[in-house]
Design an enzyme around this catalytic site. Structure first.
Site, short mmCIF file in Angstrom:
data_model
loop_
_atom_site.label_atom_id
_atom_site.label_comp_id
_atom_site.label_asym_id
_atom_site.label_seq_id
_atom_site.Cartn_x
_atom_site.Cartn_y
_atom_site.Cartn_z
N PRO A 181 0.77 -1.22 0.09
CA PRO A 181 -0.06 -0.04 0.14
C PRO A 181 0.80 1.41 0.16
O PRO A 181 1.90 1.29 0.60
CB PRO A 181 -0.83 -0.39 1.28
CG PRO A 181 -0.71 -1.56 1.83
CD PRO A 181 0.56 -2.10 1.09
N THR A 236 2.54 2.67 -2.31
CA THR A 236 3.60 3.01 -3.18
C THR A 236 3.60 3.54 -4.72
O THR A 236 4.53 3.73 -5.23
CB THR A 236 4.30 1.47 -3.28
OG1 THR A 236 3.23 0.37 -3.91
CG2 THR A 236 4.99 0.99 -2.22
N GLY A 237 2.22 3.85 -4.66
CA GLY A 237 1.86 4.79 -6.02
C GLY A 237 1.34 4.06 -7.23
O GLY A 237 1.45 4.36 -8.02
N LYS A 238 0.72 3.04 -6.72
CA LYS A 238 0.06 2.20 -8.04
C LYS A 238 -1.12 3.09 -8.53
O LYS A 238 -1.36 3.10 -9.68
CB LYS A 238 -0.60 0.86 -7.21
CG LYS A 238 0.27 -0.07 -6.69
CD LYS A 238 0.00 -1.21 -6.17
CE LYS A 238 -0.97 -1.22 -5.04
NZ LYS A 238 -0.39 -0.57 -3.81
N THR A 239 -2.02 3.47 -7.67
CA THR A 239 -3.36 4.49 -8.23
C THR A 239 -2.57 5.67 -8.96
O THR A 239 -3.04 6.00 -10.18
CB THR A 239 -3.96 4.94 -7.02
OG1 THR A 239 -4.18 3.87 -6.36
CG2 THR A 239 -5.24 5.62 -7.59
N HIS A 253 23.05 -9.96 6.28
CA HIS A 253 22.68 -11.08 5.68
C HIS A 253 22.55 -11.53 4.44
O HIS A 253 22.97 -12.34 3.56
CB HIS A 253 21.01 -11.26 6.50
CG HIS A 253 20.19 -12.38 6.04
ND1 HIS A 253 19.87 -13.50 6.89
CD2 HIS A 253 19.63 -12.80 4.81
CE1 HIS A 253 19.29 -14.22 6.23
NE2 HIS A 253 19.26 -13.95 5.04
N GLU A 254 22.20 -10.37 3.76
CA GLU A 254 22.07 -10.25 2.25
C GLU A 254 23.48 -10.52 1.42
O GLU A 254 23.58 -11.16 0.73
CB GLU A 254 21.38 -9.19 1.78
CG GLU A 254 19.87 -9.03 2.14
CD GLU A 254 19.21 -10.42 1.76
OE1 GLU A 254 19.16 -10.96 0.96
OE2 GLU A 254 18.23 -10.64 2.61
N HIS A 294 24.86 -13.92 1.75
CA HIS A 294 24.14 -14.90 0.64
C HIS A 294 25.00 -14.68 -0.84
O HIS A 294 25.36 -15.52 -1.56
CB HIS A 294 22.63 -14.30 -0.02
CG HIS A 294 21.49 -14.85 1.24
ND1 HIS A 294 21.30 -16.36 1.20
CD2 HIS A 294 20.53 -14.28 1.70
CE1 HIS A 294 20.40 -16.31 2.16
NE2 HIS A 294 19.81 -15.28 2.32
P1 ADP Z 1 -1.18 2.85 -3.64
O1 ADP Z 1 -2.30 2.98 -4.75
O2 ADP Z 1 -0.21 2.15 -4.05
O3 ADP Z 1 -1.57 2.47 -2.35
P2 ADP Z 1 -1.31 5.59 -4.18
O4 ADP Z 1 -1.09 5.91 -5.56
O5 ADP Z 1 -2.61 6.01 -3.74
O6 ADP Z 1 -0.84 4.34 -3.62
O7 ADP Z 1 -0.23 6.89 -3.65
C1 ADP Z 1 -0.51 7.66 -2.34
C2 ADP Z 1 0.10 8.74 -2.29
O8 ADP Z 1 1.32 8.74 -1.86
C3 ADP Z 1 0.06 9.48 -3.76
O9 ADP Z 1 -1.18 10.51 -3.96
C4 ADP Z 1 1.20 10.32 -3.62
O10 ADP Z 1 1.13 11.66 -3.16
C5 ADP Z 1 2.46 9.52 -2.93
N1 ADP Z 1 3.14 8.60 -3.59
C6 ADP Z 1 3.22 7.29 -3.51
N2 ADP Z 1 4.26 6.74 -4.25
C7 ADP Z 1 4.74 8.03 -4.96
C8 ADP Z 1 5.91 8.20 -5.83
N3 ADP Z 1 6.32 7.07 -6.24
N4 ADP Z 1 6.18 9.11 -6.26
C9 ADP Z 1 5.60 10.34 -5.61
N5 ADP Z 1 4.53 10.31 -4.91
C10 ADP Z 1 4.00 8.93 -4.43
ZN ZN Z 2 18.16 -14.79 3.28
MG MG Z 3 -4.40 2.98 -4.36
#
Ligand code: ADP
Ligand code: ZN
Ligand code: MG
Length: 619
Positions: free
Chosen positions: A211, A213-216, A432-433, A436
């Site tokens: 969660p 990480t910027g998927k949306t 650890h890494e 390996h």
């Molecule tokens: P997800 O859908 O992966 O849970 P979101 O895309 O909703 O995450 O990200 C939530 C907020 O976090 C975004 O609106 C942005 O402000 C910030 N964010 C997350 N990842 C990035 C990124 N790689 N670069 C810039 N802002 C980011």
């Molecule tokens: Zn390991």
């Molecule tokens: Mg999202």
């Protein structure tokens, strides 16, 4: 086609609405005059009794829970009735006319209070709730606050693209994901180029990652880059109160998407509808969800890929998805969106710092280092928290101190929820890494290391040493398998050597090492004692390849003993390698600790260079 299936879903709703309106009109015409013809003045019971004593009342009527009475001056009053046994005699004494009105005989009133009124209340509540839900779905999304149009039937919204829309440059880091998505952007920009040559573009891609990480954000950026409409809906929005609504929403969504092609359809949290279908939850199971999923699969197969509709979906639990969703022609592309490494975190902080007024001597690297393991959303929050702090302190821009303070607020809040590493943990994972990687590198037959990172990966493992074979190998020698086991034990070995204590971080390594050792004996005939005898059977090689023993219980015990011996031997070998090169272990671990992610080339360069004197140890 779709439209004539849809109508029956909605029609009863309108009929119901008309009935309610007619009922309201009837009430207004027939019943309300009874209540509104007279204006009653409300008084309390004490006043009523006083008036009775003063003989100021001419008539009294008791109806339902009220006492209606008329004063001798001709004013109408109303009072809430009370359980008063003396009332009748008092009224008699006062000489007023009194009676109890029988209300049970009024069928219209009974119908109104017992049936129509509750219906009206429920209807009103329903409308209010659904409005509130619609508003909530609409909020929080939208590209740069664009005007948003809600398309009647389904809740999928179309965002009118504009010049302020989100671009890849708004997403910091995530280069791998962007590169993979770039192809889709190119396709959306000119579907014709692909159609001319007869190339089929992928219909769907699945964004996978933790969660925040910027998927949306990435999905929106694809739409922004390609300048196409962006339809988004969350998986949970499909699963509705009314059976069949989910499936019809899917139909609507795809119908709209096809009309607006080229465009992006984004299904967030697809795991809520895309969970594996199994018989186990058939009892009271979620038929609705299953229907919705089936409809989604049908639509994905049915629509014409050459029109330029691309379906993106996001999930942080790819392992629960129904395999049918991942088949070719559906979400066959998987795009990992991982937690940012040090450079990624610096970039994300900078992207968000652009949105606030900030001092120009900020050391972003220092902040990023303190937030190892934080997600993009958490970093965005840190910047915002810093801005809030600046306001509280009465400053007009954000300074380093604000960021430092807010990092503690934000990270402390998240520490339990997410996997933010402490300094000590980071150090242990680094050793650890590297353990390996070094064991792999010093054994001639092991594949070179491609990338080493201490950033937690989606798979759940803390660090991860990617070992990609030069050529994909189908035949592995006994030697190579043994080396693999040694490499797997390397992580734990490094912990033993440096910290003199061991952690739980090696459980996955142990599992894999044991699996290989066992397979060598029971599957590949690589043990001298047993030779070429199959001692276990593979249940289903496509589903993780679980095995069951196919041997006598005593044999099973012998196998266990040999497995222990094999792993032990490799563990010793790995330990020997690492203790012989302890200085390199220190040097490389420090290097990884500082960079968080290093490439195989960087690793080999440090490994093969003369050791920095500061790491030279006695041996
Ligand atoms: P997800 O859908 O992966 O849970 P979101 O895309 O909703 O995450 O990200 C939530 C907020 O976090 C975004 O609106 C942005 O402000 C910030 N964010 C997350 N990842 C990035 C990124 N790689 N670069 C810039 N802002 C980011
Ligand atoms: Zn390991
Ligand atoms: Mg999202």
């Amino acid at each position: 086609m779709g439209s004539n299936i849809k109508k029956p879903d909605r029609k009863p709703f309108y009929v119901y609405l008309v009935i309610v309106i007619i009922a309201m009109l009837l009430i207004n015409m027939l019943l309300l005059p009874l209540f509104t013809s007279r204006q009653y003045q409300e008084v309390d019971y004490g006043t009523f009794l006083d008036m009775v004593d003063e003989k100021a009342i001419s008539t009294v009527e008791v109806k339902n829970d009220y006492i209606y009475f008329e004063s001798k001056q001709g004013v109408y009053y109303r009072v809430v009735a009370m359980d008063d046994a003396n009332l009748v005699s008092e009224l008699h004494e006062a000489g007023c006319r009194f009676s109890q009105v029988d209300t049970s005989s009024s069928p219209l009133e009974t119908v109104f209070f017992g049936w129509i009124l509750p219906l009206l209340i429920f209807y009103g509540l329903g409308v209010l709730i659904s409005r509130a839900m619609l508003r909530r779905m609409g909020g929080g999304s939208g590209i740069g606050g664009n005007p948003m149009m809600s398309f009647g039937k389904s809740n999928a919204k179309v965002y009118v693209p504009s010049t302020t829309s989100i671009k890849f440059s708004d997403v910091a880091g995530e280069e791998e994901a962007k590169q993979l998505l770039q192809e889709l952007v190119d396709y959306l920009k000119n579907p014709k180029k692909y159609a001319d040559i007869g190339a089929q573009c992928p219909k769907g891609a699945l964004l996978v990652g933790p969660p925040g990480t910027g998927k949306t954000l990435l999905a929106k950026a694809v739409a922004g880059e390609a300048n196409v409409p962006f339809f988004s809906i969350a998986g949970s929005e499909f699963v509705e109160m009314f059976v069949g609504m989910g499936a019809s929403k899917v139909r609507d969504l795809f119908e709209q998407a096809e009309k607006n092609a080229p465009c992006i359809v984004f299904i967030d949290e697809i795991d809520t509808i895309g969970k594996k279908r199994d018989g186990a939850n058939a009892i009271g199971g979620n038929d609705e969800r299953e229907q919705t999923l089936n409809q989604l699969l049908t639509e994905m197969d049915g629509f014409d890929g050459s029109k330029g509709v691309i379906i993106l979906a996001a999930t942080n639990r790819p392992e629960v998805l129904d395999p049918a969703l991942l088949r070719p022609g559906r979400f066959d592309r998987r795009i990992p969106v991982e937690l940012p490494d040090l450079q990624g975190r610096i970039d994300i902080l900078k992207v968000h710092a652009r949105k606030v007024k900030i001092a120009d001597n900020i050391d972003f690297a220092a902040i990023a280092k303190m937030a190892a393991g934080a997600s993009g959303a958490e970093l965005a929050n840190i910047v915002n928290e810093a801005a809030l702090r600046a306001v509280r302190e009465g400053r007009r821009f954000v300074i380093q101190q604000d960021l430092q303070e807010s990092i503690e607020v934000v990270i402390a809040g998240y520490q339990k929820k997410s996997r933010v590493l402490s300094t000590k943990e980071k150090l242990i994972v680094s050793y650890h890494e590297i353990g390996h990687a070094m064991v792999a590198a010093y054994q001639s037959n092991s594949a070179p290391v491609q990338k080493i990172t201490i950033i937690p990966r989606t798979s759940g493992a803390l660090g991860y040493t990617l070992q990609v074979e030069e050529d994909e190998k189908f035949l592995l020698s006994k030697e190579e398998l043994l080396n693999k086991i040694a490499t797997l034990t390397g992580g734990r070995c490094a912990e033993e050597l440096i910290f003199n204590s061991i952690t739980t971080g090696a459980s996955n390594d142990i599992e894999q090492a044991t699996k290989i050792a066992r397979a060598m004996i029971t599957q590949y005939g690589m043990d001298d004692q047993f030779g070429m005898v199959q001692l276990s059977t593979q249940n289903n090689i496509y589903l993780g390849g679980d095995t069951t023993n196919a041997c006598a219980p005593e044999t099973a015990k012998t196998i266990d003993d040999i497995v222990v011996k094999v792993v032990q031997a490799q563990h010793d070998k790995a330990k020997k390698i690492l203790s012989e090169h302890k200085d390199k272990l220190h040097e490389l671990a420090k290097f990884l600790y500082e960079h968080e992610t290093i490439t195989g080339e960087e690793f080999m360069k440090v490994l093969n260079s003369p050791t920095d004197p500061q790491f030279q140890t006695e041996n």
